[in-house]
Design an enzyme around this catalytic site. Sequence first.
Site, PDB file in Angstrom:
ATOM      1  N   SER A  52      62.355  96.669  36.212  1.00 13.24           N
ATOM      2  CA  SER A  52      61.973  97.809  35.376  1.00 13.24           C
ATOM      3  C   SER A  52      61.040  97.413  34.240  1.00 13.24           C
ATOM      4  O   SER A  52      60.227  98.228  33.796  1.00 13.24           O
ATOM      5  CB  SER A  52      63.218  98.489  34.806  1.00 13.24           C
ATOM      6  OG  SER A  52      63.961  99.113  35.819  1.00 13.24           O
ATOM      7  N   GLU A 229      63.083 109.058  30.543  1.00 16.47           N
ATOM      8  CA  GLU A 229      63.564 108.269  31.682  1.00 16.47           C
ATOM      9  C   GLU A 229      64.937 108.749  32.152  1.00 16.47           C
ATOM     10  O   GLU A 229      65.884 108.837  31.367  1.00 16.47           O
ATOM     11  CB  GLU A 229      63.675 106.788  31.320  1.00 16.47           C
ATOM     12  CG  GLU A 229      64.118 105.949  32.531  1.00 16.47           C
ATOM     13  CD  GLU A 229      64.535 104.531  32.175  1.00 16.47           C
ATOM     14  OE1 GLU A 229      64.345 103.649  33.035  1.00 16.47           O
ATOM     15  OE2 GLU A 229      65.049 104.300  31.074  1.00 16.47           O
ATOM     16  N   ASP A 234      68.999 104.519  38.715  1.00 12.51           N
ATOM     17  CA  ASP A 234      68.872 103.100  39.055  1.00 12.51           C
ATOM     18  C   ASP A 234      70.226 102.397  39.045  1.00 12.51           C
ATOM     19  O   ASP A 234      70.554 101.638  39.960  1.00 12.51           O
ATOM     20  CB  ASP A 234      67.925 102.433  38.064  1.00 12.51           C
ATOM     21  CG  ASP A 234      67.899 100.926  38.181  1.00 12.51           C
ATOM     22  OD1 ASP A 234      67.467 100.420  39.225  1.00 12.51           O
ATOM     23  OD2 ASP A 234      68.316 100.248  37.221  1.00 12.51           O
ATOM     24  N   ASP A 276      59.687 103.585  38.620  1.00 11.64           N
ATOM     25  CA  ASP A 276      59.242 102.203  38.452  1.00 11.64           C
ATOM     26  C   ASP A 276      59.476 101.393  39.717  1.00 11.64           C
ATOM     27  O   ASP A 276      58.769 100.428  39.996  1.00 11.64           O
ATOM     28  CB  ASP A 276      59.949 101.546  37.251  1.00 11.64           C
ATOM     29  CG  ASP A 276      61.445 101.805  37.222  1.00 11.64           C
ATOM     30  OD1 ASP A 276      61.967 102.471  38.129  1.00 11.64           O
ATOM     31  OD2 ASP A 276      62.093 101.350  36.264  1.00 11.64           O
ATOM     32  N   HIS A 277      60.469 101.798  40.526  1.00 12.06           N
ATOM     33  CA  HIS A 277      60.794 101.128  41.785  1.00 12.06           C
ATOM     34  C   HIS A 277      61.912 101.903  42.450  1.00 12.06           C
ATOM     35  O   HIS A 277      62.482 102.829  41.860  1.00 12.06           O
ATOM     36  CB  HIS A 277      61.253  99.680  41.538  1.00 12.06           C
ATOM     37  CG  HIS A 277      62.352  99.583  40.533  1.00 12.06           C
ATOM     38  ND1 HIS A 277      63.653  99.966  40.799  1.00 12.06           N
ATOM     39  CD2 HIS A 277      62.345  99.210  39.220  1.00 12.06           C
ATOM     40  CE1 HIS A 277      64.392  99.823  39.717  1.00 12.06           C
ATOM     41  NE2 HIS A 277      63.623  99.373  38.732  1.00 12.06           N
ATOM     42  N   HIS A 371      66.658  95.914  43.799  1.00 11.51           N
ATOM     43  CA  HIS A 371      65.471  96.752  43.970  1.00 11.51           C
ATOM     44  C   HIS A 371      64.815  96.487  45.319  1.00 11.51           C
ATOM     45  O   HIS A 371      65.076  95.463  45.956  1.00 11.51           O
ATOM     46  CB  HIS A 371      64.450  96.460  42.867  1.00 11.51           C
ATOM     47  CG  HIS A 371      64.952  96.694  41.483  1.00 11.51           C
ATOM     48  ND1 HIS A 371      64.237  96.332  40.359  1.00 11.51           N
ATOM     49  CD2 HIS A 371      66.106  97.249  41.023  1.00 11.51           C
ATOM     50  CE1 HIS A 371      64.922  96.664  39.276  1.00 11.51           C
ATOM     51  NE2 HIS A 371      66.070  97.214  39.654  1.00 11.51           N
TER      52      HIS A 371
END
Length: 419
Positions: A52, A229, A234, A276-277, A371
């Site tokens: 991140s 965010e 996540d 971000d992923h 991730h």
Amino acid sequence: VILMISDGCGPATFTLARDYQRFSGGGDALHLDAYLVGNARTWASDARVTDSAAGATAFSAGVKTYNGAIAVDTLRRPVATLLEAAEAEGKVTGLVATSRITHATPASFAAHVPNRAMEDVIALQMIRSGVDVVIGGGAQHFLPRSEGGRRTDNQNLLERLSTSGAQVTRSRTGFDAAEGMPFWALFTASHMAYEVDRSNTEEPSLAEMTEKAIALLSQEEAGFFLMVEGSRIDHAGHGNDLAGHIHDALAYDAAWNVAQTFAEQNGETLVISVSDHETGGLSLGRDGVYNWYPEHVDAVTATIEGFRNQLGDTVPSMSLLDETFSLDGMDAEEQEILSGYLEEGDTDSALSLVNKFTSKRAGIAWTTSGHTAVDVNLYAFGPTSDQFAGSHDNAAVGRMLAQVMGYDLEALTTTLRGN
């Protein structure tokens, strides 16, 4: 500009959230769906799978850097961010997150450190950054240990903020009453609760935090930059926690709707959403079965983390687990193993098994607790939104934002290093 980041949210997560919403009677489309314009590629300078910190720095500064870097380049030199550029132009700025506000993504907009773990330093830089609205969790890095925090320098940064004229609150009541800036609301010591675990009287939703931030920032005629965010999508991905992942993704979609509705009424606001992923390597369907079963997620009333927090040191009973996670369908071997864990007082192993069972029964699979490198969705609405159509490197998205905002980040970086 409102930049929204759905941390850890890959394309499969949005499919999952949409399909669950359809099952539960919430409609066939997410609010985001109408504004899909492309995707973003997410590799870091030192790895094909980003974290991140590097991912957020790509968006905040338009720079490709290494995993763990907070708004610094590969040589560990500070790089100017969109938030800093907005402040330099006289705009007001804001950060909203459901994580600790010193966590990697929000930190990458208002701090510069070589390692994301330096959260005490990040907190100190944040209070000096001039950011006007800060809403999220993470009070522990602003408070000394003597006052329940984690700082070892004996500084109370929230007290410093208050003394300097900022409104500072740690309560829902204080949040609801806020009318002016600077304004800081840190509801929890660490991360905020997952949406499915959240107490509405103690913590606002991400949509409510977004609405409050916009209401405060839009009072200034000069305009604003806001980063929002959805952090805990996540975290649920890391934990392979299906209910947490779905409900936080839907909470993020609701926050997008708040931002997009404001932008539509305002007519001069660009709203971007990007991840971000991806986290967890999520798939809908597993073990050769051509189906997945949202009804089995619907029966789950807490995340593993939320349930664990409620338990404390108590070992749960089988009936309590069944009431919270709906264990109907466990085969004899699974029940025997679970019973053994409970008899031994091994709560962690018991909950780990229950968590895996929830996904298995729902027909959902995870390939990792970390991730992945899959491309992530990119959404846009408002002036210049058409420029974001297509497939872009994540750092290119940051540079495109700087361009449409009229910011010269390279020149600002030179000034920043000179200071």
